[in-house]
Design a protein around this motif. Sequence first.
Motif, PDB file in Angstrom:
ATOM      1  N   PRO A  58     -12.418   8.249  -2.659  1.00 40.20           N
ATOM      2  CA  PRO A  58     -12.829   7.094  -3.471  1.00 40.20           C
ATOM      3  C   PRO A  58     -12.483   7.254  -4.940  1.00 40.20           C
ATOM      4  CG  PRO A  58     -14.751   8.352  -2.739  1.00 40.20           C
ATOM      5  CD  PRO A  58     -13.571   8.910  -2.030  1.00 40.20           C
ATOM      6  N   ILE A  59     -12.494   8.513  -5.436  1.00 39.78           N
ATOM      7  CA  ILE A  59     -12.151   8.754  -6.838  1.00 39.78           C
ATOM      8  C   ILE A  59     -10.656   8.528  -7.054  1.00 39.78           C
ATOM      9  CG2 ILE A  59     -12.161  10.469  -8.686  1.00 39.78           C
ATOM     10  CD1 ILE A  59     -14.527  11.823  -7.232  1.00 39.78           C
ATOM     11  N   VAL A  60      -9.822   9.089  -6.165  1.00 40.21           N
ATOM     12  CA  VAL A  60      -8.368   8.922  -6.274  1.00 40.21           C
ATOM     13  C   VAL A  60      -7.995   7.444  -6.130  1.00 40.21           C
ATOM     14  CG1 VAL A  60      -6.146   9.435  -5.169  1.00 40.21           C
ATOM     15  CG2 VAL A  60      -7.846  11.241  -5.456  1.00 40.21           C
ATOM     16  N   GLY A  61      -8.635   6.753  -5.161  1.00 40.34           N
ATOM     17  CA  GLY A  61      -8.369   5.322  -4.984  1.00 40.34           C
ATOM     18  C   GLY A  61      -8.691   4.524  -6.229  1.00 40.34           C
ATOM     19  N   SER A  62      -9.822   4.847  -6.879  1.00 39.47           N
ATOM     20  CA  SER A  62     -10.211   4.146  -8.113  1.00 39.47           C
ATOM     21  C   SER A  62      -9.221   4.418  -9.238  1.00 39.47           C
ATOM     22  CB  SER A  62     -11.619   4.593  -8.540  1.00 39.47           C
ATOM     23  OG  SER A  62     -12.572   4.298  -7.556  1.00 39.47           O
ATOM     24  N   LEU A  63      -8.747   5.666  -9.343  1.00 32.86           N
ATOM     25  CA  LEU A  63      -7.805   6.016 -10.407  1.00 32.86           C
ATOM     26  C   LEU A  63      -6.452   5.338 -10.207  1.00 32.86           C
ATOM     27  CD1 LEU A  63      -8.624   9.818 -10.807  1.00 32.86           C
ATOM     28  CD2 LEU A  63      -9.171   7.980 -12.415  1.00 32.86           C
ATOM     29  N   LEU A  64      -5.948   5.335  -8.963  1.00 36.45           N
ATOM     30  CA  LEU A  64      -4.672   4.680  -8.689  1.00 36.45           C
ATOM     31  C   LEU A  64      -4.757   3.174  -8.915  1.00 36.45           C
ATOM     32  CD1 LEU A  64      -3.526   6.603  -5.467  1.00 36.45           C
ATOM     33  CD2 LEU A  64      -2.513   6.743  -7.754  1.00 36.45           C
ATOM     34  N   ALA A  65      -5.932   2.600  -8.645  1.00 34.90           N
ATOM     35  CA  ALA A  65      -6.117   1.157  -8.834  1.00 34.90           C
ATOM     36  C   ALA A  65      -6.124   0.778 -10.305  1.00 34.90           C
ATOM     37  CB  ALA A  65      -7.414   0.706  -8.169  1.00 34.90           C
ATOM     38  N   LEU A  66      -6.344   1.755 -11.198  1.00 29.93           N
ATOM     39  CA  LEU A  66      -6.272   1.470 -12.628  1.00 29.93           C
ATOM     40  C   LEU A  66      -4.845   1.139 -13.052  1.00 29.93           C
ATOM     41  CD1 LEU A  66      -8.603   4.285 -14.087  1.00 29.93           C
ATOM     42  CD2 LEU A  66      -9.148   1.861 -13.763  1.00 29.93           C
ATOM     43  N   LEU A  67      -3.846   1.697 -12.331  1.00 26.14           N
ATOM     44  CA  LEU A  67      -2.439   1.401 -12.633  1.00 26.14           C
ATOM     45  C   LEU A  67      -2.083   0.003 -12.160  1.00 26.14           C
ATOM     46  CD1 LEU A  67      -0.908   4.831 -11.502  1.00 26.14           C
ATOM     47  CD2 LEU A  67      -1.470   4.113 -13.832  1.00 26.14           C
ATOM     48  N   VAL A  68      -2.361  -0.264 -10.878  1.00 30.46           N
ATOM     49  CA  VAL A  68      -2.158  -1.580 -10.280  1.00 30.46           C
ATOM     50  C   VAL A  68      -3.038  -1.628  -9.045  1.00 30.46           C
ATOM     51  CG1 VAL A  68      -0.170  -0.777  -8.920  1.00 30.46           C
ATOM     52  CG2 VAL A  68      -0.412  -3.210  -9.450  1.00 30.46           C
ATOM     53  N   TRP A  69      -3.583  -2.786  -8.700  1.00 36.36           N
ATOM     54  CA  TRP A  69      -4.630  -2.816  -7.673  1.00 36.36           C
ATOM     55  C   TRP A  69      -4.155  -2.266  -6.331  1.00 36.36           C
ATOM     56  CZ3 TRP A  69      -4.573  -5.261  -2.979  1.00 36.36           C
ATOM     57  CH2 TRP A  69      -3.620  -6.262  -2.769  1.00 36.36           C
ATOM     58  N   TYR A  70      -2.859  -2.426  -6.010  1.00 36.89           N
ATOM     59  CA  TYR A  70      -2.346  -1.929  -4.730  1.00 36.89           C
ATOM     60  C   TYR A  70      -1.782  -0.510  -4.865  1.00 36.89           C
ATOM     61  CZ  TYR A  70       1.679  -4.155  -7.035  1.00 36.89           C
ATOM     62  OH  TYR A  70       2.613  -4.548  -7.950  1.00 36.89           O
ATOM     63  N   GLY A  71      -2.080   0.160  -5.969  1.00 31.44           N
ATOM     64  CA  GLY A  71      -1.612   1.520  -6.201  1.00 31.44           C
ATOM     65  C   GLY A  71      -1.960   2.498  -5.080  1.00 31.44           C
ATOM     66  N   PRO A  72      -3.178   2.425  -4.493  1.00 37.93           N
ATOM     67  CA  PRO A  72      -3.503   3.369  -3.409  1.00 37.93           C
ATOM     68  C   PRO A  72      -2.533   3.310  -2.234  1.00 37.93           C
ATOM     69  CG  PRO A  72      -5.515   2.368  -4.234  1.00 37.93           C
ATOM     70  CD  PRO A  72      -4.377   1.679  -4.926  1.00 37.93           C
ATOM     71  N   PHE A  73      -1.977   2.128  -1.928  1.00 33.50           N
ATOM     72  CA  PHE A  73      -1.011   2.034  -0.826  1.00 33.50           C
ATOM     73  C   PHE A  73       0.202   2.922  -1.091  1.00 33.50           C
ATOM     74  CE2 PHE A  73      -2.838  -2.385  -0.009  1.00 33.50           C
ATOM     75  CZ  PHE A  73      -3.499  -1.992   1.147  1.00 33.50           C
ATOM     76  N   PHE A  74       0.660   2.955  -2.353  1.00 32.40           N
ATOM     77  CA  PHE A  74       1.820   3.772  -2.696  1.00 32.40           C
ATOM     78  C   PHE A  74       1.451   5.246  -2.842  1.00 32.40           C
ATOM     79  CE2 PHE A  74       3.342  -0.428  -4.230  1.00 32.40           C
ATOM     80  CZ  PHE A  74       4.520  -0.483  -3.499  1.00 32.40           C
ATOM     81  N   GLY A  75       0.149   5.531  -2.906  1.00 33.49           N
ATOM     82  CA  GLY A  75      -0.282   6.925  -2.942  1.00 33.49           C
ATOM     83  C   GLY A  75      -0.089   7.618  -1.605  1.00 33.49           C
ATOM     84  N   PHE A  76      -0.225   6.865  -0.508  1.00 31.83           N
ATOM     85  CA  PHE A  76      -0.114   7.464   0.827  1.00 31.83           C
ATOM     86  C   PHE A  76       1.234   8.150   1.071  1.00 31.83           C
ATOM     87  CE2 PHE A  76      -3.406   4.147   1.814  1.00 31.83           C
ATOM     88  CZ  PHE A  76      -4.430   5.036   2.089  1.00 31.83           C
ATOM     89  N   PRO A  77       2.384   7.492   0.771  1.00 34.31           N
ATOM     90  CA  PRO A  77       3.662   8.171   1.009  1.00 34.31           C
ATOM     91  C   PRO A  77       3.806   9.471   0.227  1.00 34.31           C
ATOM     92  CG  PRO A  77       4.013   5.829   0.592  1.00 34.31           C
ATOM     93  CD  PRO A  77       2.585   6.108   0.295  1.00 34.31           C
ATOM     94  N   VAL A  78       3.229   9.530  -0.965  1.00 34.12           N
ATOM     95  CA  VAL A  78       3.319  10.743  -1.787  1.00 34.12           C
ATOM     96  C   VAL A  78       2.572  11.890  -1.112  1.00 34.12           C
ATOM     97  CG1 VAL A  78       2.758  11.779  -4.014  1.00 34.12           C
ATOM     98  CG2 VAL A  78       3.558   9.406  -3.916  1.00 34.12           C
ATOM     99  N   PHE A  79       1.331  11.628  -0.684  1.00 36.99           N
ATOM    100  CA  PHE A  79       0.536  12.666  -0.017  1.00 36.99           C
ATOM    101  C   PHE A  79       1.202  13.095   1.297  1.00 36.99           C
ATOM    102  CE2 PHE A  79      -2.981  10.607  -2.502  1.00 36.99           C
ATOM    103  CZ  PHE A  79      -3.229  11.695  -3.327  1.00 36.99           C
ATOM    104  N   CYS A  80       1.759  12.134   2.015  1.00 37.94           N
ATOM    105  CA  CYS A  80       2.428  12.460   3.286  1.00 37.94           C
ATOM    106  C   CYS A  80       3.661  13.323   3.062  1.00 37.94           C
ATOM    107  CB  CYS A  80       2.810  11.176   4.028  1.00 37.94           C
ATOM    108  SG  CYS A  80       1.390  10.289   4.717  1.00 37.94           S
ATOM    109  N   LEU A  81       4.436  13.006   2.023  1.00 42.70           N
ATOM    110  CA  LEU A  81       5.637  13.790   1.731  1.00 42.70           C
ATOM    111  C   LEU A  81       5.277  15.237   1.400  1.00 42.70           C
ATOM    112  CD1 LEU A  81       8.686  13.971   1.269  1.00 42.70           C
ATOM    113  CD2 LEU A  81       8.302  13.199  -1.095  1.00 42.70           C
TER     114      LEU A  81
END
Length: 398
Positions: free
Chosen positions: A135-158
Motif C-alpha cells: 500500500p505504501i509503494v502503491g501510494s508513492l507510485l500514484a503520486l507520479l500518475v494515478w496509474y503508476g502502480p500498473f507500470f510498477g509491476f513489470p519492473v518488479f517482475c523483471l
Amino acid sequence: MTLGNSMLIPILPKMESELDINSFQSSLTITIFSIAAAISIPVLGYLSDRFTRKSIILPALMLYGLGGLLAGMASAWFDSAYMWVLIGRALQGIGAAGTAPIAMALTGDLFKGGEQSKVLGLVEASNGFGKVLSPIVGSLLALLVWYGPFFGFPVFCLISILLLLFFVREKKKKQKPPTLGNYLKGLFTVFKHEGRWLFTAYLAGATGLFTLFGLLFYLSDVLESDYNINGVLKGCVLAIPLLFLMSTSFTTGSKIGKNHRVMKLLIVLGLLLMTASFASLVFFTKLIPFIAVLVISSIGTGLVLPCLNSLITGSVGKARRGFVTSLYGSVRFLGVAAGPPVYGWLMNWSRNGMFLTTAGLTLLVALLCMLLIHVKKKKTDEDGSAHTLFKKLQLTTE
C-alpha cells in the motif's frame, strides 16, 4: 504475488473518477485477479511437477509483468480503458499463480530438514513484507500518475526474473515424469490417507489470511471515516500489524526445525491468540489500544503460517509437491479474496458481532487442528531415513 492486489487499493477511488466507473466496477479489478489466480494455481502446480519449477515461474512472471503493462497502457492511452484493464488484471492473476505457490514447492526441493523450515519461514516473512510495502509503494507510485502502480509491476517482475535466472540452480529431474493417470492416482492415494489433516491445515491457512485481510479492510475503513487518515500515512498505520506478522513468521521459521509436535503446538497456540485478540476487540474503540490488541492476532497468524508451510511442503514427495502446495496457495488466495467483502457485510450488521464471529471461527479451527492434525513421535521426525510424513506412502505411489 502479494503486490498484486494491495498495491492497487490506494488508487481505486482515483480509478473510479478517471475511468468513469462505480465502486463495484473498481472492486472487480481486485476480484478478477484473485479468481484468475485461484483457478490457475492448481493447474500450474501440476505443470511444475511434470516439468520444472523455473520453467513455470519464469513465464508466469513475464505474463504478470505484461498484464500490468497492458493495464497501464490502457489507462494512459485507450478510449475504452476499463475492459482492457480487466483483461490485464486477469493475465496478472494467471501469472501470479505461478509465483509464490511454486516458489514454496521449489524451496521444498532445494532445502531439507531444519533448513527447509527456516527458508519457508523466510518465504512467509517475505510474503508479509510484500503486504507491508504494497500500500505504501502503491501510494508513492500514484503520486507520479494515478496509474503508476500498473507500470510498477513489470519492473518488479523483471528484477525477479533476473534474480531467478542468475541465482537459482534447480536440480534436473532424473526420472521420467508420471503419466497424468498415474499422477492423479498418486494424489488420490495421498489425500485418501492424509486428506483429513491436510484439509484441516488448508482451512487453517485460509482462515488466517481471511481474518487478517478482513480486519485490515475494517481498519482501513475506520482510519478514513473516523480518523481522516489517508494516503501514505494510512498505508503506514496498516503496516503495523503486518510488521509483527512478518517478524513472527521469520522467527518461527528459524526456530521450529522439523519438529512436527512443536509445529502443531504453535498452530493451536497461534489460533488461540487470534481468538483472544478478536474477542477482546469488542472492548476497544480508540485507535492505539485497538491496534495494540490487533497486533496480538498478527503474532498468532505469524506463528500459524510458517508451521503450516513446513507441514504441507514436507508432507509429500517432490513428484507431487507442486500440486499440493499450489492447492494450499489457491485456498489461501480464496481466503484473501473473501475477507474484504464478507467483513464489509459484517461491518454493516454489527461491529461486536463481527469480532465475536471471527473469534468463534478461529476457536473452531483451533479445535479442529488439535483433533485432526496428527504428528509422529519425535524419534521418527528426527530419523534420517524418514524426511517426510509420507515416506512409506511414497514408496508405493512414486
